[in-house]
Motif scaffolding. Structure first.
Motif, short mmCIF file in Angstrom:
data_model
loop_
_atom_site.label_atom_id
_atom_site.label_comp_id
_atom_site.label_asym_id
_atom_site.label_seq_id
_atom_site.Cartn_x
_atom_site.Cartn_y
_atom_site.Cartn_z
N CYS A 1 4.70 17.10 11.30
CA CYS A 1 5.25 15.85 10.80
C CYS A 1 4.09 14.89 10.52
N VAL A 2 4.10 14.29 9.34
CA VAL A 2 3.08 13.32 8.95
C VAL A 2 3.79 12.05 8.50
N GLN A 3 3.33 10.92 9.01
CA GLN A 3 3.91 9.64 8.59
C GLN A 3 2.78 8.67 8.28
N ALA A 4 2.83 8.08 7.09
CA ALA A 4 1.88 7.05 6.70
C ALA A 4 2.63 5.73 6.61
N ILE A 5 2.08 4.70 7.24
CA ILE A 5 2.75 3.41 7.32
C ILE A 5 1.88 2.33 6.70
N ASP A 6 2.46 1.61 5.77
CA ASP A 6 1.83 0.45 5.15
C ASP A 6 2.02 -0.73 6.10
N ILE A 7 1.08 -0.89 7.01
CA ILE A 7 1.27 -1.76 8.17
C ILE A 7 0.68 -3.14 8.01
N ILE B 1 -0.73 7.94 10.11
CA ILE B 1 -1.79 7.34 9.31
C ILE B 1 -1.43 5.88 9.08
N LEU B 2 -2.26 4.99 9.58
CA LEU B 2 -2.04 3.56 9.39
C LEU B 2 -2.82 3.13 8.16
N VAL B 3 -2.09 2.79 7.11
CA VAL B 3 -2.72 2.35 5.86
C VAL B 3 -2.76 0.83 5.90
N GLU B 4 -3.97 0.29 5.96
CA GLU B 4 -4.13 -1.15 6.19
C GLU B 4 -4.53 -1.87 4.90
N LYS B 5 -3.73 -2.84 4.54
CA LYS B 5 -4.02 -3.76 3.45
C LYS B 5 -3.43 -5.10 3.88
N ASP B 6 -4.31 -6.03 4.20
CA ASP B 6 -3.89 -7.26 4.87
C ASP B 6 -2.77 -7.98 4.13
N ALA C 1 0.84 -1.20 0.00
CA ALA C 1 0.00 0.00 0.00
C ALA C 1 0.88 1.25 0.00
N LEU C 2 2.04 1.12 -0.64
CA LEU C 2 3.01 2.20 -0.60
C LEU C 2 2.51 3.45 -1.32
N ARG C 3 1.87 3.27 -2.45
CA ARG C 3 1.38 4.44 -3.18
C ARG C 3 0.26 5.15 -2.41
N GLU C 4 -0.56 4.37 -1.69
CA GLU C 4 -1.58 4.99 -0.85
C GLU C 4 -0.93 5.82 0.26
N CYS C 5 0.23 5.36 0.77
CA CYS C 5 0.94 6.13 1.80
C CYS C 5 1.38 7.49 1.25
#
Length: 916
Positions: A794-800, A859-864, A582-586
């Motif tokens: 500071c903003v961080q989005a993580i493909d978790i 921002i937790l970007v969730e894609k199982d 989900a890197l592009r969504e981050c």
């Protein structure tokens, strides 16, 4: 000795103490262990108590001052079983992780006044936290202003069969942490305890001709003195790695040669720490001073050979002080550069920094009734500690038990075996319980640091921004010993270069011995250093080509269908699995929150400059094919589940998250599952807490065990109720089928009559390791007159993958960002020409305070993910890597100046801006 009479927590106390005793020591000796020992210099606030009604740092308050006064510690706040309002809001807001700072934080927070959040953060600058990033602490204190605070927040109000995974269930150790319960290693010890202190080398490189210990042994209260002549000469690595260990075996329990200022010379066991310290000063040592080298580039020339002893092995090149060597490549690098339209080349300088976990290294050892050597230790790797101690002391491994108590932070430094070995030796030799607890100065001079590195990066790119060649060379200062020398360097190149699609890549990495304190495992583990170089250079390329820096990254970033070729050979396969993606969504989330528009110019306001910067990173989830986790799950006769796992919660909340996984499968709540962790004699094997492995690998072991248990219970219930398994439902602690139901307690009793076990035991080791991705954006303000950098947001989005516990994940990310903030702006172990560390205190080595931490949005970007439990991936390290390069890129955007050395101190920034 002087007599004192005072009150502690409403109770009268009459005692004696010697002159020079601190109030901190007095209180802990009296059993009030919620007062925590960290700095002993009045800098960190972890020992805060109230003297009469004023908050003070007890470590710098003479005990004599309390005569006739009243003292209140964290243990005295709760009245009649009711938490104080501040304790309650900390529980409600989950203002803690490892909890070592929490008692002092609460005691200070009760006494401060403020009108705004900014004033609150200013008032908290005397209380350090290394885990949370301060935001949860500030939010907890601000809850006090609300008219109502819910009671019992730690008991999450879930009904049976309601979701457990994906819920922000409070950390289940919260009540103990906010009340100062005796949870940590040094908070309890067996009677008759002796104390061990180490005599350390004043020289960076010397051979020991003779040690004279008679005066030390004659000191009353001294029980034993040990030198290299008293111990077996067995080489080992202090790194907590699984066998076969990849590191040089170059360390000895005590050696006839010292290799850095702070190295072990001798050990003293005495009736008190003070007596042991004095005895160390009475030891006389005849040294043969040897030439030394502190610069790794010079060390590679081989004019000084640091490990010339014949017993050490697994050293790639002794004569050139090479402790680790890594070569990774694919494609034809020369062909790639020949095809480039632009080549950018820089050298980046990254410093050694300290972990500054607030709880020091500490171990307590004793002999059990059956002769088993028991080691209670603040360790991230109980099973590795057990194996190493057994090997170097020639003991059967089953006769050594290592277990961890609550851990006050680790960040990789407690993956090292630094106290357990000597403590175990002393107990075996004396037959008595022994404790070794490091001082804060020892933490700075005699443990481990992040590897200082010099990274040369050359990148070739086409005019349209397509990467065609990347060549990186990293020279890493591993210090006096080679623990982690090769493995850290491997990740320096593997992840930062592997993140981008590039046909031709080459990485050369060396871990070099020098006569400085050893470097070791540190959150990010080499990827942090490499990410700074690669992400800084990506921005510079974008600027030179006139391409937006995010567009350049998106053009070259790996795709989900890619196979990462760099480092794909042989055993390195396990680092490279693109699972969920989900890197592009981050990228999209960060762009949206910052309202970023490509081509946005910097803001100029007199001598102030504002700019935006970005960075991206990836990190593996555990070490597949290496990292193993065992789990034992039982249904007890009272209908409760007991989960035994060798995993280690270092403050991250993994004990809670693992229970959530089991509870989700079994249809109960976390309160229905008792957990026992990190004990070599009570739990199955687990490789330990490092490499972002716990959720991904230990969590999957729990998931598998719970599913096996559920399947077994279905079959047993079907047999008991004479029905089909598919008709059975789990409802909390009850199992139902049609009109019939049976409690888990009744089911356990039935199992006994059928002679069926209600215990399952599984082991899990991932075949491949899924990658976690993070994208970070920051806005900074640079004062060109002073060189000061202020991070505004500071903003961080993580493909978790999947957030097992979102609040815990947010806390991990924020803590990682603020640790990265220190790496970027202020933290650096300064070393003189003799290899001495010049700033070994929390006053001179400054970590970020609540005032320094910027506003953060996670921002937790969730894609199982297909490979982790319920789709989860690792999160422990990824948050640290992006901060420094994002800030450097923002400074370049704001000022036009590219900084290639960390930390970006005001002096360095001012010089760079004014020479531009």
């Amino acid at each position: 000795m002087s007599s004192l009479t005072f009150q502690v927590n409403g109770k009268p106390c009459t005692t004696t103490c010697s002159p020079g005793t601190s109030l901190l020591s007095l209180l802990r000796n009296l059993g009030w262990v919620g007062v925590h020992r960290v700095c002993e210099s009045g800098d960190c606030g972890s020992c805060t108590v109230w003297l009469d009604d004023k908050a003070i740092h007890s470590c710098i308050c003479p005990a004599m001052r309390v005569d006739g006064h009243t003292v209140t510690t964290i243990e005295g706040l709760a009245q009649d079983g009711q938490l104080s309002p501040m304790q309650q809001v900390f529980l409600e807001g989950q203002g803690f992780q490892c909890g070592f700072c929490t008692p002092g934080m609460i005691m200070s927070a009760e006494k401060i006044s403020y009108e705004s959040e900014a004033e609150l953060r200013e008032a908290l600058k005397g209380n350090f936290c290394r885990c949370t990033g301060y935001q949860a602490i500030v939010e907890s204190i601000l809850l006090r202003q609300k008219s109502e605070v819910s009671r019992g927040a730690h008991q999450y109000a879930l009904t049976p069969n309601s979701p457990q995974v994906g819920q922000s269930i409070p950390k289940q150790d919260g009540p103990a942490l906010v009340t100062g319960k005796p949870s940590y290693t040094a908070d309890w010890s067996p009677s008759g305890l002796l104390h061990l202190k180490v005599l350390r080398s004043p020289y960076p490189h010397a051979r020991i001709r003779k040690i004279y210990t008679d005066k030390a042994k004659a000191l009353p209260g001294v029980h034993a003195v040990f030198t290299h002549e008293d111990v077996p000469r067995i080489p080992y690595t202090t790194a907590g790695h699984a066998e076969p260990v990849p590191d040089p075996l170059d360390h000895y329990l005590l050696d006839n040669k010292v290799r850095f200022v702070g190295d072990r010379v001798a050990a003293v066991v005495a009736e008190s720490p003070d007596i042991a310290t004095l005895a160390c000063q009475l030891i006389e040592v005849d040294y043969e001073i040897l030439p030394h080298v502190i610069d790794p580039v010079q060390a590679m020339q081989g004019n000084v050979v640091i490990h010339d002893e014949p017993e050490s092995y697994q050293i790639p090149d002794v004569q050139h002080n090479i402790a680790g060597k890594v070569v990774l490549e694919h494609g034809d690098i020369e062909q790639g550069f020949a095809a480039a339209d632009l080549i950018v080349e820089n050298t980046y300088y990254l410093p050694a920094v300290q972990h500054v976990h607030l709880e020091p290294h500490v171990s307590v050892c004793w002999l059990d009734d059956d002769g088993t050597l028991v080691i209670r230790s603040s360790t991230q790797v109980p099973f590795h500690a057990q194996r190493i101690v057994a090997q170097i002391l020639n003991l059967p491994i089953e006769k050594v038990r290592v277990y961890k108590a609550q851990i006050g932070g680790g960040f990789g430094n407690k993956q090292e075996i630094l106290t357990e070995d000597l403590c175990a030796l002393a107990t075996l030799k004396t037959g008595k319980p022994v404790q070794l607890e490091f001082t804060r100065e020892e933490e700075f001079i005699a443990t481990n640091s992040r590897h200082a590195m010099q990274i040369h990066l050359k990148t070739g790119v086409k005019a349209d921004g397509t990467l065609v060649a990347q060549a990186m060379e990293a020279i890493s200062n591993t210090g006096a010993y080679g623990n982690h020398a090769g493995t850290v360097v491997f990740l320096t190149g593997c992840f930062p270069l592997g993140l981008y699609r590039c046909l031709h890549q080459r990485f050369y990495g060396w871990g070099i011995y020098t006569n400085t304190m050893p470097a070791g495992a540190f959150r990010g583990y080499g990827a942090t250093q490499g990410t700074f170089a690669v992400e800084s250079q990506m921005d510079e390329i974008a600027q030179k080509l006139g391409i937006d820096p995010l567009e350049l990254r998106l053009k070259n970033i790996i795709h989900p269908e890619d196979v990462i070729k760099l480092g794909r050979e042989e055993a390195h396969d396990h680092f490279h699995l693109i699972g969920s993606y989900a890197l592009r969504e981050c990228f999209e989330k960060v762009i949206e929150v910052l309202d970023y528009v490509p081509g946005t110019p910097p803001v100029v306001d007199g001598y102030l400059r504002r700019g935006l910067g970005f960075a991206v990173s990836m990190q593996g989830s555990g070490l597949a094919k290496i990292h193993k986790a065992g789990v034992k799950l039982s249904l007890t006769t009272d209908g409760q589940y007991e989960l035994r796992t060798g995993s280690v919660d270092v403050g991250t909340g993994s004990d809670t998250s693992l229970r959530q996984i089991a509870a989700e499968v079994l249809g109960v709540t976390v309160a229905d599952i008792e957990i026992i962790t990190g004990d070599t004699h009570q739990t199955p094997y687990d490789s330990g807490s490092y490499a972002s492995a716990t959720a991904y690998i230990s969590g999957q072991a729990v998931n598998k065990a719970a599913r096996e248990m559920r399947s077994h219970l279905l079959k047993l219930t079907a047999k008991r109720l004479q029905t089909q398994p598919e008709l059975i439902t789990f409802v909390g602690k009850t199992v139902k089928a049609n009109e019939q139901e049976i409690s888990l307690q009744e089911l356990a009793a039935y199992a006994q009559t059928q002679q069926e076990s209600l215990t399952v035991e599984v082991e899990h080791a991932a075949d491949e390791s899924s990658l976690t991705f993070a994208v970070q954006g920051v806005e900074v303000e640079v004062d060109t007159e002073t060189g000061n950098i202020k991070v505004l947001r500071c903003v961080q989005a993580i493909d978790i993958g999947k957030a097992i516990n979102p609040r815990i994940c947010h806390g991990q990310a924020m803590g990682g960002i603020v640790m990265g903030l220190g790496y970027a702006l202020s933290e650096e172990l300064r070393i003189d020409e003799q290899g001495r560390i010049l700033n070994p205190t929390l006053r001179t080595y400054r970590i970020p305070t609540a005032k320094d931490a910027p506003p953060m949005e996670i921002i937790l970007v969730e894609k199982d993910d297909a490979y982790g439990p319920f789709g989860a991936k690792g999160i422990g390290e990824i948050g640290t890597n992006c901060t420094a390069p994002a800030i450097a890129n923002a400074v370049a955007h704001a000022t036009g100046v590219r900084l290639t050395q960390l930390p970006m101190t005001p002096e360095r920034v001012w010089r760079a801006v004014n020479s531009y």
